[in-house]
Design an enzyme around this catalytic site. Structure first.
Site, PDB file in Angstrom:
ATOM      1  N   CYS A 158      71.136   2.528  35.366  1.00 28.41           N
ATOM      2  CA  CYS A 158      70.839   2.030  36.747  1.00 28.41           C
ATOM      3  C   CYS A 158      71.918   0.779  36.591  1.00 28.41           C
ATOM      4  O   CYS A 158      71.867  -0.094  35.983  1.00 28.41           O
ATOM      5  CB  CYS A 158      69.651   1.652  36.993  1.00 28.41           C
ATOM      6  N   CYS A 163      72.918 -10.083  46.770  1.00 31.40           N
ATOM      7  CA  CYS A 163      73.026  -9.050  47.946  1.00 31.40           C
ATOM      8  C   CYS A 163      73.056  -9.761  49.140  1.00 31.40           C
ATOM      9  O   CYS A 163      72.533 -10.748  49.215  1.00 31.40           O
ATOM     10  CB  CYS A 163      72.036  -7.756  47.950  1.00 31.40           C
ATOM     11  N   CYS A 165      62.654  -6.819  48.350  1.00 26.01           N
ATOM     12  CA  CYS A 165      63.411  -6.521  47.277  1.00 26.01           C
ATOM     13  C   CYS A 165      63.561  -7.881  46.788  1.00 26.01           C
ATOM     14  O   CYS A 165      64.070  -8.797  47.404  1.00 26.01           O
ATOM     15  CB  CYS A 165      64.619  -5.823  47.669  1.00 26.01           C
TER      16      CYS A 165
END
Ligand code: SAH
Ligand code: SF4
Length: 399
Positions: free
Chosen positions: A129, A136, A143
């Protein structure tokens, strides 16, 4: 973010070729960029294509980082390469291994920033991953990465470098004269772009890195073994099919715009209907290339039977599978994971409607390596519990 805040992506990307001691890093260059770079540094144009092929194989097939070890090149040419170039990948700062075998690497990139990379071993394959950004720009309320301010986009070198450092750690580079690396199941067989960041807000670098990973004379991963997960950057979805050709996963997470606006705020820009239109147009050659709908199970928020039935109606006609992700908690998270019974009931409705609906087993929880838990500990731009709740439009926002 405030409800009317524009979702922009005015993020910094540092130059592709990081001069390190004046040298140019060859990692992350496309074949054509590598050719141009070699020519610019004196490789005769007639020879450049062949040299690209040779150097490419050393770097990406054999995992070699030292020009002097490139034995099919003349010694003088190796010295020239060494004087002008480097072969550099991000540095692993720490490696944690979970009780279940999951490995989490904290990786340092230029500027002293850090990203996380997770390797998940399974019986017949292993998935890496990888991250596409430091932090972000989006602020999905469930999240952990979304609570971290975006620092910058990763370069193509830093993205493909994550694959290379994992192969280093797994000792999975074939050795010249010993093995080709094709003599057993690969430890690192799949890539998911599900780490930190929104890959479609760093499109070119992600594309170039994945092209390198797919190149048959190197890391050689099939496009069908690469899954890019997006929160729903609609204009880039068609480009993903055309220019990368990998599989697509979408962070769907809700069945009404009202709820999705809160969970995945990019929904205010491109709502469920617009997103589904783009997904219907995503080319799929076989059923094995169906789109993965990721759906995080949040207690009392998006996990009712009515949600499951709405989800089935929404995705009708799209070859799809629905990946149910039990919410992974993190310190200060404003949600709780749905109960196992609730998740099973939800999965059942979707399954009976004809879609695979696997419940993802959280991996590496003991080392905070599970989905959405990634966040570099050194990142200080941490939001408070109250700020997180306020952005999610939840009670307790002032507490
Ligand atoms: N930015 C991209 C890819 C990274 S997130 C995207 O959003 O798709 C990878 C997946 O983990 C996404 O589906 C995301 O919604 C999910 N996720 C994020 N936080 C999570 C959490 N705390 N628990 C479970 N899944 C989470
Ligand atoms: Fe960004 Fe994806 Fe996290 Fe949303 S879920 S904040 S898009 S990393």
């Amino acid at each position: 973010m405030p409800a009317d805040a524009p979702i922009t992506q005015d993020v910094l990307t540092i130059p592709r070729k990081l001069p390190e001691g004046g040298k140019v890093n060859l990692v992350g260059l496309t074949r054509e960029q590598l050719r141009q770079t070699l020519i610019a540094h004196g490789t005769p144009e007639k020879q450049a294509k062949m040299r690209v092929g040779q150097i490419w194989q050393w770097i990406y097939q054999w995992g070699v980082r030292d020009f002097h070890a490139m034995t099919n090149l003349a010694k003088s040419y190796r010295a020239e390469l060494d004087a002008a170039f480097t072969i550099e990948i991000p540095e692993v700062v720490t490696r944690q291994v979970s009780a279940d075998g999951t490995r989490k690497y904290l990786v340092r990139i230029a500027g002293g920033h850090e990203v996380e990379v997770v390797y998940i071993p399974e019986e017949d394959r292993g998935t890496l991953c990888i991250s596409s950004q430091v932090g972000c720009t989006l602020t999905c309320s469930f999240c952990h990465t979304g609570t971290q301010k975006l620092v910058r986009n990763l370069t193509a070198a830093e993205i493909v470098g994550q694959i290379m450092l994992a192969r280093d750690d797994l000792d999975e580079w074939p050795r010249p004269g010993v093995g080709t690396g094709e003599d057993g199941p690969r430890l690192l067989s799949n890539i998911v772009l599900m780490g930190m960041g929104e890959p479609l807000y760093n499109f070119e670098n992600v594309r170039d890195a994945m092209k390198i990973a797919m190149d048959g004379e190197g890391i050689s991963l099939s496009r069908r073994r690469i899954t890019l997960s997006t929160s729903g950057v609609v204009p880039e979805i068609a480009r993903t099919a055309e220019e990368i050709g990998c599989l697509l996963a979408v962070s769907f997470h809700a069945t009404t715009d009202e709820v999705r606006d809160k969970l995945v705020p990019i929904n205010k820009r491109w709502n469920i209907e617009t997103l589904l239109e783009a997904l219907r147009a995503y080319p799929r050659l076989t059923n094995s290339e169906r789109i993965t709908f990721e759906y995080v199970m949040l207690d009392g928020v998006n996990d009712s039977d009515a949600d499951a039935r709405r989800l089935v109606r929404l995705i009708e006609g799209i070859p799809a599978k629905v990946n149910l992700i039990p919410f992974n908690e993190w310190p200060g998270a404003p949600y709780r994971r749905s109960s196992n019974n609730r998740i099973r009931a939800f999965a059942d409705i979707i399954y009976k409607a004809g879609y695979a609906s696997p419940i993802r087993t959280p991996r590496g929880e003991d080392i905070l390596a599970a989905c959405g838990q990634l966040k570099s500990a050194t990142e200080r731009a941490r939001k408070s519990r109250a700020e997180i709740a306020a952005e999610a439009g939840l009670p307790g926002a002032t507490g």
